[in-house]
Design a protein around this motif. Structure first.
Motif, PDB file in Angstrom:
ATOM      1  N   ARG A  65       0.836  -1.216   0.000  1.00  0.00           N
ATOM      2  CA  ARG A  65       0.000   0.000   0.000  1.00  0.00           C
ATOM      3  C   ARG A  65       0.861   1.253   0.000  1.00  0.00           C
ATOM      4  NH1 ARG A  65      -2.076   3.556   3.522  1.00  0.00           N
ATOM      5  NH2 ARG A  65      -1.071   2.560   5.294  1.00  0.00           N
ATOM      6  N   LEU A  66       2.051   1.173   0.610  1.00  0.00           N
ATOM      7  CA  LEU A  66       3.009   2.262   0.586  1.00  0.00           C
ATOM      8  C   LEU A  66       4.147   1.855  -0.354  1.00  0.00           C
ATOM      9  CD1 LEU A  66       3.255   2.965   4.431  1.00  0.00           C
ATOM     10  CD2 LEU A  66       1.711   4.029   2.783  1.00  0.00           C
ATOM     11  N   THR A  67       4.228   2.485  -1.508  1.00  0.00           N
ATOM     12  CA  THR A  67       5.235   2.117  -2.507  1.00  0.00           C
ATOM     13  C   THR A  67       5.979   3.357  -2.968  1.00  0.00           C
ATOM     14  OG1 THR A  67       4.014   0.177  -3.304  1.00  0.00           O
ATOM     15  CG2 THR A  67       5.610   1.150  -4.813  1.00  0.00           C
ATOM     16  N   ALA A  68       7.299   3.247  -3.040  1.00  0.00           N
ATOM     17  CA  ALA A  68       8.135   4.332  -3.537  1.00  0.00           C
ATOM     18  C   ALA A  68       8.923   3.857  -4.742  1.00  0.00           C
ATOM     19  CB  ALA A  68       9.087   4.823  -2.452  1.00  0.00           C
ATOM     20  N   MET A  69       9.005   4.702  -5.755  1.00  0.00           N
ATOM     21  CA  MET A  69       9.774   4.399  -6.954  1.00  0.00           C
ATOM     22  C   MET A  69      10.895   5.426  -7.073  1.00  0.00           C
ATOM     23  SD  MET A  69       6.621   3.903  -9.610  1.00  0.00           S
ATOM     24  CE  MET A  69       4.983   3.456  -8.999  1.00  0.00           C
ATOM     25  N   VAL A  70      12.124   4.962  -7.113  1.00  0.00           N
ATOM     26  CA  VAL A  70      13.282   5.845  -7.223  1.00  0.00           C
ATOM     27  C   VAL A  70      13.765   5.826  -8.663  1.00  0.00           C
ATOM     28  CG1 VAL A  70      15.582   6.388  -6.344  1.00  0.00           C
ATOM     29  CG2 VAL A  70      13.887   5.323  -4.826  1.00  0.00           C
ATOM     30  N   LEU A  71      13.680   6.975  -9.337  1.00  0.00           N
ATOM     31  CA  LEU A  71      14.089   7.077 -10.740  1.00  0.00           C
ATOM     32  C   LEU A  71      15.506   7.618 -10.825  1.00  0.00           C
ATOM     33  CD1 LEU A  71      10.875   8.662 -12.306  1.00  0.00           C
ATOM     34  CD2 LEU A  71      11.358   6.261 -11.822  1.00  0.00           C
ATOM     35  N   ASP A  72      16.252   7.125 -11.781  1.00  0.00           N
ATOM     36  CA  ASP A  72      17.654   7.490 -11.921  1.00  0.00           C
ATOM     37  C   ASP A  72      17.917   7.915 -13.351  1.00  0.00           C
ATOM     38  OD1 ASP A  72      20.399   7.705 -11.945  1.00  0.00           O
ATOM     39  OD2 ASP A  72      20.740   5.895 -10.755  1.00  0.00           O
ATOM     40  N   VAL A  73      18.529   9.079 -13.517  1.00  0.00           N
ATOM     41  CA  VAL A  73      18.830   9.568 -14.869  1.00  0.00           C
ATOM     42  C   VAL A  73      19.775   8.634 -15.598  1.00  0.00           C
ATOM     43  CG1 VAL A  73      20.819  10.967 -14.164  1.00  0.00           C
ATOM     44  CG2 VAL A  73      19.443  11.654 -16.141  1.00  0.00           C
ATOM     45  N   ARG A  74      20.511   7.787 -14.861  1.00  0.00           N
ATOM     46  CA  ARG A  74      21.449   6.883 -15.513  1.00  0.00           C
ATOM     47  C   ARG A  74      20.749   5.713 -16.199  1.00  0.00           C
ATOM     48  NH1 ARG A  74      25.296   6.415 -10.333  1.00  0.00           N
ATOM     49  NH2 ARG A  74      23.233   6.628  -9.391  1.00  0.00           N
ATOM     50  N   SER A  75      19.455   5.511 -15.892  1.00  0.00           N
ATOM     51  CA  SER A  75      18.725   4.427 -16.546  1.00  0.00           C
ATOM     52  C   SER A  75      18.586   4.726 -18.033  1.00  0.00           C
ATOM     53  CB  SER A  75      17.332   4.281 -15.911  1.00  0.00           C
ATOM     54  OG  SER A  75      16.532   3.443 -16.694  1.00  0.00           O
ATOM     55  N   ARG A  76      18.836   3.737 -18.875  1.00  0.00           N
ATOM     56  CA  ARG A  76      18.722   3.944 -20.321  1.00  0.00           C
ATOM     57  C   ARG A  76      17.306   4.293 -20.737  1.00  0.00           C
ATOM     58  NH1 ARG A  76      22.410  -0.983 -22.919  1.00  0.00           N
ATOM     59  NH2 ARG A  76      24.403  -0.293 -22.026  1.00  0.00           N
ATOM     60  N   ALA A  77      16.336   3.872 -19.929  1.00  0.00           N
ATOM     61  CA  ALA A  77      14.933   4.119 -20.280  1.00  0.00           C
ATOM     62  C   ALA A  77      14.441   5.454 -19.726  1.00  0.00           C
ATOM     63  CB  ALA A  77      14.049   2.989 -19.744  1.00  0.00           C
ATOM     64  N   PHE A  78      15.363   6.225 -19.093  1.00  0.00           N
ATOM     65  CA  PHE A  78      14.926   7.483 -18.504  1.00  0.00           C
ATOM     66  C   PHE A  78      14.460   8.445 -19.593  1.00  0.00           C
ATOM     67  CE2 PHE A  78      15.324  11.759 -16.935  1.00  0.00           C
ATOM     68  CZ  PHE A  78      14.832  11.663 -15.651  1.00  0.00           C
ATOM     69  N   SER A  79      13.362   9.124 -19.294  1.00  0.00           N
ATOM     70  CA  SER A  79      12.830  10.131 -20.210  1.00  0.00           C
ATOM     71  C   SER A  79      12.567  11.395 -19.416  1.00  0.00           C
ATOM     72  CB  SER A  79      11.518   9.644 -20.834  1.00  0.00           C
ATOM     73  OG  SER A  79      10.814  10.730 -21.411  1.00  0.00           O
ATOM     74  N   ALA A  80      12.756  12.534 -20.052  1.00  0.00           N
ATOM     75  CA  ALA A  80      12.497  13.799 -19.366  1.00  0.00           C
ATOM     76  C   ALA A  80      11.000  14.048 -19.190  1.00  0.00           C
ATOM     77  CB  ALA A  80      13.120  14.957 -20.149  1.00  0.00           C
ATOM     78  N   ASP A  81      10.157  13.256 -19.829  1.00  0.00           N
ATOM     79  CA  ASP A  81       8.716  13.491 -19.788  1.00  0.00           C
ATOM     80  C   ASP A  81       8.091  12.876 -18.545  1.00  0.00           C
ATOM     81  OD1 ASP A  81       6.180  14.268 -20.481  1.00  0.00           O
ATOM     82  OD2 ASP A  81       5.829  12.543 -21.771  1.00  0.00           O
ATOM     83  N   LEU A  82       8.537  13.309 -17.381  1.00  0.00           N
ATOM     84  CA  LEU A  82       7.940  12.808 -16.152  1.00  0.00           C
ATOM     85  C   LEU A  82       6.497  13.289 -16.022  1.00  0.00           C
ATOM     86  CD1 LEU A  82       8.380  11.217 -13.522  1.00  0.00           C
ATOM     87  CD2 LEU A  82       9.124  13.340 -12.449  1.00  0.00           C
ATOM     88  N   THR A  83       6.214  14.478 -16.553  1.00  0.00           N
ATOM     89  CA  THR A  83       4.856  15.005 -16.501  1.00  0.00           C
ATOM     90  C   THR A  83       3.868  14.036 -17.140  1.00  0.00           C
ATOM     91  OG1 THR A  83       5.664  17.285 -16.568  1.00  0.00           O
ATOM     92  CG2 THR A  83       3.362  16.919 -17.159  1.00  0.00           C
TER      93      THR A  83
END
Length: 297
Positions: A65-83
């Motif tokens: 029920r409590l979940t956190a997702m940590v995003l990393d710019v180093r991930s190849r799948a990272f996109s600037a479109d977080l919005t």
């Protein structure tokens, strides 16, 4: 566990925290702090998998029920479109909270140099080049954030405590107010939602018996709050925050930073911040006082 329990819950009952920010900003510390208060933390999650991870958390029911997702710019799948990714979560019925970790460039450079690591985006350039490239990549993510935590002047324990105060306890969905004292001579806190200036009050620094004390000491607090205009100042801002808190909560804002400044961040701002936090708690607003520059003089 799954279907019967989820018949009684909708997706907004799953607390989702998305953590991102600059490399060296403290994501690992925040991840550990969230684990300390009961979150299931997924580190280095590709942004493309956010919605899928949220659905898995919802399907799991209480354990996630409590979940956190940590995003990393180093991930190849990272996109600037977080919005766009956050919008997709909201369209599916989730209510994600985005936490962005930031720090001053000189602080980031010192942190990387202290551990003798290169910046993930610097390539053949300098550390400063990597930091600049990452800031540009993260511009939209920073704008999307519900709360920005500037870690420039926070040690690991202070950052951990701040995150635990934000997300711990049964009232984690309520607005949480951090009243942060600071010294103008050290710069404005970049994560402040409101900035209050206590420099209109006489400075205890010029009172010999108070100079070496701080705003946490009763003698200094009594001196500051006894000055003409001090109590109305606290009263006014207390009413303002209490009056706007329900609106912030309705709009989904959960974290508010009220910065109180004086010259050095030792006497007046500390005393006012402590008193304002006390008044807010008396009015049933979740509030804590923190002191960014205490001890720097």
């Amino acid at each position: 566990m799954g279907e019967r329990e989820n018949d009684e819950l909708d997706r907004s009952d799953t607390t989702l925290v998305i953590v991102t920010g600059v490399s060296g900003g403290g994501r690992s510390t925040v991840a550990r702090a969230l684990e300390n208060v009961g979150f299931y933390v997924v580190d280095n999650l590709p942004q493309a998998l956010m919605l899928e991870m949220a659905e898995l958390a919802y399907a799991a029911g209480s354990p996630a029920r409590l979940t956190a997702m940590v995003l990393d710019v180093r991930s190849r799948a990272f996109s600037a479109d977080l919005t766009g990714a956050v919008h997709a979560l909201k369209e599916r019925g989730f209510n994600p909270h985005v936490v962005f970790l930031d720090a001053a460039d000189d602080v980031l450079i010192r942190r990387f140099e202290s551990v003798r690591r290169s910046h993930p985006l610097q390539g053949d350039g300098r550390l400063a080049d990597g930091i600049a490239a990452e800031r540009k990549l993260l511009e939209e993510a920073r704008e999307q954030a519900d709360v920005i935590i500037d870690t420039s002047h926070l040690n690991v324990n202070q950052l951990r405590r701040r995150v635990e105060e934000m997300f711990g306890g049964e009232d984690a969905r309520r607005l949480r107010v951090t009243v942060l004292s600071f010294g103008f001579k050290y710069g404005l806190p970049p994560d402040a939602d409101f900035v209050l200036d206590a420099r209109f009050l006489p400075n205890p620094f010029w009172v010999p018996e108070l100079r070496d004390l701080t705003g946490r000491d009763e003698a200094v607090s009594g001196y500051v709050l006894g000055q003409h205009g001090a109590v109305p100042f606290v009263d006014t801002y207390s009413r303002l925050i209490v009056g706007t808190a329900p609106g912030f909560e309705r709009e989904g804002k959960r974290y508010l930073t009220v910065a109180v400044g004086c010259t050095g961040g030792k006497h007046r701002s500390v005393a006012i911040a402590e008193e304002l936090a006390t008044r807010l708690r008396e009015s049933r607003v979740s509030a804590s006082a923190q002191h960014r520059d205490l001890g720097r003089e």
